[in-house]
Design a protein around this motif. Structure first.
Motif, PDB file in Angstrom:
ATOM      1  N   GLU A 236       0.824  -1.222   0.000  1.00  0.00           N
ATOM      2  CA  GLU A 236       0.000   0.000   0.000  1.00  0.00           C
ATOM      3  C   GLU A 236       0.854   1.268   0.000  1.00  0.00           C
ATOM      4  OE1 GLU A 236      -3.509   0.815   0.626  1.00  0.00           O
ATOM      5  OE2 GLU A 236      -3.939  -1.173  -0.160  1.00  0.00           O
ATOM      6  N   ASP A 237       2.145   1.155   0.384  1.00  0.00           N
ATOM      7  CA  ASP A 237       2.960   2.380   0.477  1.00  0.00           C
ATOM      8  C   ASP A 237       3.625   2.718  -0.867  1.00  0.00           C
ATOM      9  OD1 ASP A 237       4.876   0.483   0.297  1.00  0.00           O
ATOM     10  OD2 ASP A 237       5.917   0.974   2.156  1.00  0.00           O
ATOM     11  N   TYR A 238       2.960   2.337  -1.969  1.00  0.00           N
ATOM     12  CA  TYR A 238       3.356   2.664  -3.343  1.00  0.00           C
ATOM     13  C   TYR A 238       4.568   1.867  -3.827  1.00  0.00           C
ATOM     14  CZ  TYR A 238       0.964   7.020  -1.827  1.00  0.00           C
ATOM     15  OH  TYR A 238       0.095   7.924  -1.280  1.00  0.00           O
ATOM     16  N   ASN A 239       5.139   1.000  -2.986  1.00  0.00           N
ATOM     17  CA  ASN A 239       6.349   0.276  -3.379  1.00  0.00           C
ATOM     18  C   ASN A 239       6.070  -1.205  -3.579  1.00  0.00           C
ATOM     19  OD1 ASN A 239       7.619   2.680  -2.915  1.00  0.00           O
ATOM     20  ND2 ASN A 239       8.469   2.089  -0.941  1.00  0.00           N
ATOM     21  N   LEU A 240       7.019  -1.881  -4.244  1.00  0.00           N
ATOM     22  CA  LEU A 240       7.017  -3.342  -4.294  1.00  0.00           C
ATOM     23  C   LEU A 240       8.301  -3.816  -3.652  1.00  0.00           C
ATOM     24  CD1 LEU A 240       5.914  -2.537  -7.574  1.00  0.00           C
ATOM     25  CD2 LEU A 240       5.026  -4.774  -7.016  1.00  0.00           C
ATOM     26  N   TYR A 241       8.224  -4.925  -2.921  1.00  0.00           N
ATOM     27  CA  TYR A 241       9.386  -5.454  -2.216  1.00  0.00           C
ATOM     28  C   TYR A 241       9.677  -6.865  -2.700  1.00  0.00           C
ATOM     29  CZ  TYR A 241       8.269  -1.576   0.840  1.00  0.00           C
ATOM     30  OH  TYR A 241       7.992  -0.329   1.306  1.00  0.00           O
ATOM     31  N   THR A 242      10.908  -7.084  -3.163  1.00  0.00           N
ATOM     32  CA  THR A 242      11.326  -8.437  -3.539  1.00  0.00           C
ATOM     33  C   THR A 242      12.098  -9.028  -2.372  1.00  0.00           C
ATOM     34  OG1 THR A 242      11.415  -7.843  -5.860  1.00  0.00           O
ATOM     35  CG2 THR A 242      12.645  -9.790  -5.198  1.00  0.00           C
ATOM     36  N   PHE A 243      11.585 -10.129  -1.828  1.00  0.00           N
ATOM     37  CA  PHE A 243      12.195 -10.767  -0.663  1.00  0.00           C
ATOM     38  C   PHE A 243      12.858 -12.080  -1.046  1.00  0.00           C
ATOM     39  CE2 PHE A 243       9.084  -8.160   1.617  1.00  0.00           C
ATOM     40  CZ  PHE A 243       9.823  -7.748   2.709  1.00  0.00           C
ATOM     41  N   ASP A 244      13.883 -12.441  -0.284  1.00  0.00           N
ATOM     42  CA  ASP A 244      14.390 -13.805  -0.300  1.00  0.00           C
ATOM     43  C   ASP A 244      13.803 -14.482   0.928  1.00  0.00           C
ATOM     44  OD1 ASP A 244      15.855 -16.167   0.026  1.00  0.00           O
ATOM     45  OD2 ASP A 244      17.540 -15.322  -1.081  1.00  0.00           O
ATOM     46  N   MET A 245      13.105 -15.591   0.692  1.00  0.00           N
ATOM     47  CA  MET A 245      12.382 -16.273   1.772  1.00  0.00           C
ATOM     48  C   MET A 245      13.289 -16.672   2.931  1.00  0.00           C
ATOM     49  SD  MET A 245      10.277 -19.635   1.054  1.00  0.00           S
ATOM     50  CE  MET A 245      11.116 -20.851   1.992  1.00  0.00           C
ATOM     51  N   HIS A 255      11.269  -1.656  -5.041  1.00  0.00           N
ATOM     52  CA  HIS A 255      10.951  -1.098  -6.356  1.00  0.00           C
ATOM     53  C   HIS A 255      10.021   0.098  -6.160  1.00  0.00           C
ATOM     54  CE1 HIS A 255      12.494  -4.916  -7.978  1.00  0.00           C
ATOM     55  NE2 HIS A 255      11.837  -5.466  -6.977  1.00  0.00           N
ATOM     56  N   MET A 256      10.519   1.289  -6.428  1.00  0.00           N
ATOM     57  CA  MET A 256       9.740   2.502  -6.172  1.00  0.00           C
ATOM     58  C   MET A 256       9.494   3.220  -7.488  1.00  0.00           C
ATOM     59  SD  MET A 256      12.438   3.826  -3.347  1.00  0.00           S
ATOM     60  CE  MET A 256      11.350   4.689  -2.271  1.00  0.00           C
ATOM     61  N   ASP A 257       8.232   3.411  -7.846  1.00  0.00           N
ATOM     62  CA  ASP A 257       7.902   4.251  -8.997  1.00  0.00           C
ATOM     63  C   ASP A 257       6.432   4.630  -9.022  1.00  0.00           C
ATOM     64  OD1 ASP A 257       9.888   5.250 -10.495  1.00  0.00           O
ATOM     65  OD2 ASP A 257      10.059   3.579 -11.873  1.00  0.00           O
ATOM     66  N   HIS A 258       5.584   3.759  -8.470  1.00  0.00           N
ATOM     67  CA  HIS A 258       4.152   4.062  -8.485  1.00  0.00           C
ATOM     68  C   HIS A 258       3.866   5.245  -7.558  1.00  0.00           C
ATOM     69  CE1 HIS A 258       2.495   0.970 -11.007  1.00  0.00           C
ATOM     70  NE2 HIS A 258       3.192   0.042 -10.394  1.00  0.00           N
ATOM     71  N   VAL A 259       2.748   5.926  -7.814  1.00  0.00           N
ATOM     72  CA  VAL A 259       2.395   7.071  -6.972  1.00  0.00           C
ATOM     73  C   VAL A 259       1.100   6.819  -6.211  1.00  0.00           C
ATOM     74  CG1 VAL A 259       3.633   8.789  -8.317  1.00  0.00           C
ATOM     75  CG2 VAL A 259       1.305   8.193  -8.949  1.00  0.00           C
ATOM     76  N   SER A 260       0.678   5.539  -6.174  1.00  0.00           N
ATOM     77  CA  SER A 260      -0.476   5.167  -5.368  1.00  0.00           C
ATOM     78  C   SER A 260      -0.344   3.692  -5.014  1.00  0.00           C
ATOM     79  CB  SER A 260      -1.767   5.434  -6.132  1.00  0.00           C
ATOM     80  OG  SER A 260      -2.856   5.320  -5.253  1.00  0.00           O
ATOM     81  N   ILE A 381       4.602  12.524  -8.914  1.00  0.00           N
ATOM     82  CA  ILE A 381       6.023  12.126  -8.851  1.00  0.00           C
ATOM     83  C   ILE A 381       6.872  13.307  -8.376  1.00  0.00           C
ATOM     84  CG2 ILE A 381       8.025  11.542 -10.295  1.00  0.00           C
ATOM     85  CD1 ILE A 381       6.242   9.727 -11.909  1.00  0.00           C
ATOM     86  N   LYS A 382       6.548  14.480  -8.928  1.00  0.00           N
ATOM     87  CA  LYS A 382       7.281  15.701  -8.570  1.00  0.00           C
ATOM     88  C   LYS A 382       7.119  15.993  -7.072  1.00  0.00           C
ATOM     89  CE  LYS A 382       7.381  20.011 -11.083  1.00  0.00           C
ATOM     90  NZ  LYS A 382       6.683  20.663 -12.198  1.00  0.00           N
ATOM     91  N   GLU A 383       5.872  15.895  -6.623  1.00  0.00           N
ATOM     92  CA  GLU A 383       5.554  16.165  -5.212  1.00  0.00           C
ATOM     93  C   GLU A 383       6.303  15.195  -4.288  1.00  0.00           C
ATOM     94  OE1 GLU A 383       1.523  15.851  -2.674  1.00  0.00           O
ATOM     95  OE2 GLU A 383       1.295  16.804  -4.628  1.00  0.00           O
ATOM     96  N   GLN A 384       6.303  13.913  -4.674  1.00  0.00           N
ATOM     97  CA  GLN A 384       6.977  12.918  -3.828  1.00  0.00           C
ATOM     98  C   GLN A 384       8.478  13.127  -3.794  1.00  0.00           C
ATOM     99  OE1 GLN A 384       5.819   8.979  -4.875  1.00  0.00           O
ATOM    100  NE2 GLN A 384       3.769   9.234  -4.069  1.00  0.00           N
TER     101      GLN A 384
END
Length: 422
Positions: A236-245, A255-260, A381-384
């Motif tokens: 929900e915090d606009y990011n994606l996280y790639t984990f190693d189990m 991975h940060m790029d989305h704005v929602s 994106i600019k605001e963030q």
């Protein structure tokens, strides 16, 4: 062809190659037309989709009015419509052999349907119906055995022949939004709960293994089909996280790029990239080892994208959104579809190598990375960026005016993890 590699015989070779690389990069942007077609026919927002494991041209979609449609992608038309549930279709999955599929809905039922259409005069009825005690929010099928898992109040693992679950797994008291089987280590499951947890289970032990608690809620996760231990979570915090189990203390990559909020994620069959769908009305393609997306797709009409799938031949991406459409995109925006002549193929490979060779030159990099964004996303994106810069400045000032060592440096990867419980 014998060739003399003496540099004296090939003056200005790099200059020529640079010009070719620049032209190839410009042409790639000229030919980048990723949108192929939209599949319309649903009368409500598309809530979930499923791929057929044996047929590339078959895809299933479920809508918010309980309707399930089966599509033929080569003809780009709907071949069958089922009124499956009252209320939302929350999740769907196809059996590993492709003969039947399962749907779960808001009416507390799990239904199994035949993949073929009924004969003339036959009623459209499910093979099995399981009535549960609570609403199921997601479903996934085992990759090799007649076993499937549902989630809701807890994670239930069912045998296809029985009407009560084989075992129920729970850790904490919150509703679970999605559950996924690992495609390689097939007895492992991952689930996302609304109390910000990602929990991993082992089907053989019938107990949860470990969980990681993040700052905000994870909507769904997807396992890497090539590397058994890697999964990516959409947060929900606009990011994606790639984990190693095996090492949940910090993600392998943020991975940060989305704005929602990111609502869905799906891996490509090669395991090198994944596609994410977001509430900001766009979908993005990320390489697994990079923090920023290589591609962003959007249209004027596309609203909040709820579900996304990468087809099994690694060529196309399907996304289902709020305004009742399923859209078909090319995974590689400027790729030429159809049969390529050998010379075309050779030229394409040569250009690709040139682009890789010169990718860090400022001019080429600028052209390759430029994307036209909708105004809303561009402004956000600019605001963030401004907000991130302000946070960084504040932290630097605090560190400057504190006792040395009292304000530690926290790497970006560690910032979003609250705890890991085993």
């Amino acid at each position: 062809v014998p060739r003399n590699y003496d540099p004296a015989l090939h003056p200005f070779e790099v200059a020529r190659e640079y010009t070719r690389a620049l032209n190839a990069t410009k042409l790639e942007r000229v030919f980048a037309k990723p949108f192929l077609s939209s599949l319309d026919g649903h009368r409500d927002g598309v809530n979930c989709m499923a791929k057929h494991p044996k047929s590339l041209s078959t895809v299933l979609s479920g809508a918010c009015d309980g309707e399930v449609k089966i599509w033929n992608l080569t003809k780009r038309q709907c071949i069958r419509t089922i009124q499956a549930h009252e209320g939302f279709v929350r999740g769907m999955c196809v059996r590993f052999c492709g003969t039947s599929f399962f749907t779960v809905g808001d009416d507390k039922t799990v239904k199994q349907w035949k993949m073929e259409s009924p004969e003339y005069g036959e009623e459209e009825e499910p093979i099995h119906t399981i009535l549960g005690k609570t609403v199921y929010t997601g479903i996934d099928h085992h990759w090799k055995e007649p076993v499937f898992a549902t989630c809701g109040h807890q994670v239930d693992i069912w045998d296809e022949q029985r009407t009560s679950p084989k075992c129920s797994l729970t850790w904490g008291f919150d509703s679970i939004s999605s559950v996924k089987f690992n495609p390689i280590e097939t007895y492992l499951l991952g689930s996302c709960a609304s109390d910000r947890n990602i929990v991993l289970y082992d089907m053989r032990k019938s107990t949860p293994l470990k969980k990681v608690i993040l700052n905000m809620r994870t909507n769904t996760l997807c396992w890497n089909p090539m590397e058994a231990f890697i999964f990516t979570a959409a947060n929900e915090d606009y990011n994606l996280y790639t984990f190693d189990m095996r090492f949940l203390e910090s993600p392998v990559m943020v991975h940060m790029d989305h704005v929602s909020a990111v609502l869905d994620v799906d891996y490509s069959p090669t395991g090198k990239e994944f596609v994410s769908a977001s509430f900001d009305k766009s979908i993005r393609i990320f390489p697994v080892d990079k923090g920023h997306s290589r591609e962003v797709y959007h249209t004027k009409r596309m609203q909040h994208v709820i579900t996304v799938k990468w087809t099994s031949d690694n060529k196309y991406i399907l996304c289902g959104s709020d305004e009742m459409n399923i859209r078909l995109w090319k995974a590689n925006a400027s790729e030429k579809l159809g049969v390529l002549a050998p010379r075309e193929k050779a030229a394409m490979n040569y250009n690709q190598k040139l682009k890789e060779k010169f990718q860090f030159h400022p001019q080429i990099r600028r052209i390759a990375q430029h994307r036209h964004l909708p105004k809303s996303i561009y402004c956000q994106i600019k605001e963030q960026r401004i907000m991130r810069e302000a946070r960084r400045r504040k932290e630097m000032n605090r560190r400057k005016h504190s006792k040395p060592g009292s304000v530690p440096f926290v790497p970006e990867r560690k910032k979003h993890i609250v705890a890991v419980v085993k």
